[in-house]
Design a protein around this motif. Structure first.
Motif, PDB file in Angstrom:
ATOM      1  N   GLN A  32       0.881  -1.174  -0.114  1.00  0.00           N
ATOM      2  CA  GLN A  32       0.105   0.050  -0.019  1.00  0.00           C
ATOM      3  C   GLN A  32       0.760   1.336  -0.045  1.00  0.00           C
ATOM      4  O   GLN A  32       0.615   2.337  -0.608  1.00  0.00           O
ATOM      5  N   LYS A  76       1.238   4.111  -2.690  1.00  0.00           N
ATOM      6  CA  LYS A  76       0.851   5.798  -2.653  1.00  0.00           C
ATOM      7  C   LYS A  76       1.899   6.947  -2.520  1.00  0.00           C
ATOM      8  O   LYS A  76       1.895   7.963  -2.825  1.00  0.00           O
ATOM      9  N   GLU A 123       1.859   9.283  -5.619  1.00  0.00           N
ATOM     10  CA  GLU A 123       0.828  10.392  -5.409  1.00  0.00           C
ATOM     11  C   GLU A 123       1.175  11.338  -4.245  1.00  0.00           C
ATOM     12  O   GLU A 123       0.796  12.587  -4.186  1.00  0.00           O
ATOM     13  N   ASP A 151      -0.598   9.285   5.869  1.00  0.00           N
ATOM     14  CA  ASP A 151      -0.541   7.815   5.393  1.00  0.00           C
ATOM     15  C   ASP A 151       0.575   6.986   5.367  1.00  0.00           C
ATOM     16  O   ASP A 151       0.626   5.969   6.193  1.00  0.00           O
TER      17      ASP A 151
END
Length: 285
Positions: free
Chosen positions: A167, A171, A174, A262
């Motif tokens: 994950q 990410k 981005e 995140d």
């Protein structure tokens, strides 16, 4: 195959050689530490006991305790008649008026009146060591059953950790793009004039600072190595402990480089999973 260092076994048996109970307890330890308790008349067996334990177990603190009774199956009780007569004579010679009759049961309780049976060390020792082998097999089986549960738990945590790595990897581009755009927006708000070359340099430095590809690659490599080690048949606890340390180091670095919620949350989740595995690894042989 994963083997726990925590187990207990108790085995009892009787024969012409007497009655014996072996109790073996093992707990986690950095090395193999064997503690043996034997009756004094059977101390000669200690080297054989130690050799058998070290052949079957490679790590952990091991306590072996033997309780032995050579007289438990005797049909007749051997009495030291010479000592008995002396006790009776001594009791009659006491200066007591109207002495009570001598109680035979009290005499039998006197130390040395009932003669202890001396075991045949060769025959008895062989039987006791066979019984020990059976008890050790119980210990090995118990450790393997417990280790199987521990292995499944670690395997599950490895899967969850690998999901976190996947994950984060997806990410990161981005996140870098969003942070770069935010940096440019601040520059515009401050009315700072920067040429295109300087702007590209700032963005490149930001991207380099936030680059966590190496940490993610090493985490993935360590996770796959943990899974490979779990499938081996040799003792693996120390190697797994080392891998947990390396994984924790990479997760810490990931958190240090994080500039986004995140990746920060993923780093914390990874450290929680690694700590859960580390606690279980401490009990693996």
């Amino acid at each position: 195959m994963v083997s726990s260092m925590t187990a207990f076994a108790r085995l009892e048996d009787s024969g012409e050689w007497g009655h014996a109970v072996w109790e073996i307890r093992t707990v986690n330890h950095r090395y193999l530490d064997i503690s043996i308790r034997l009756p004094e008349e059977l101390r000669v067996l200690e080297s054989g006991v130690r050799e058998r334990v070290s052949d079957r177990l490679k790590r952990g603190k091991v306590e072996c305790n033997l309780r032995y009774d050579a007289d438990s199956i005797l049909e007749n009780i051997a009495v030291n008649t010479r000592l008995t007569e002396k006790i009776i004579q001594a009791s009659r010679s006491l200066p007591v008026d109207n002495p009570a009759p001598v109680n035979p049961v009290d005499i039998l309780r006197w130390p040395g009146v009932i003669e202890k049976n001396t075991p045949d060390l060769e025959q008895t020792g062989a039987c006791l060591l066979v019984l020990l082998d059976r008890a050790l097999q119980d210990i090995v089986d118990n450790r393997l059953r417990e280790g199987e549960k521990t292995g499944r738990m670690i395997e599950d945590r490895c899967g969850l950790a690998l999901d976190q790595v996947t994950q984060i990897r997806a990410k990161v581009p981005e996140i870098i793009t969003a942070l770069s755009e935010r940096q440019m927006e601040r520059i515009r708000e401050l009315n700072i004039e920067l040429d295109n070359g300087r702007m590209e340099q700032e963005i490149a430095l930001l991207s380099q600072k936030l680059d966590v590809d190496e940490e993610l690659d090493r985490l993935e490599t360590h996770i796959n190595e943990v899974r490979r080690v779990l499938a081996e048949t040799e003792p693996m606890g120390r190697r797994l402990d080392f891998l947990m340390q390396e994984m924790n180091r990479e997760a810490n670095t990931l958190g240090t480089k994080s500039a986004h919620g995140d990746t920060s949350n993923a780093s914390i989740e990874l450290k929680v999973l690694i700590e859960q595995m580390r606690e279980q690894v401490q009990n693996i042989e």
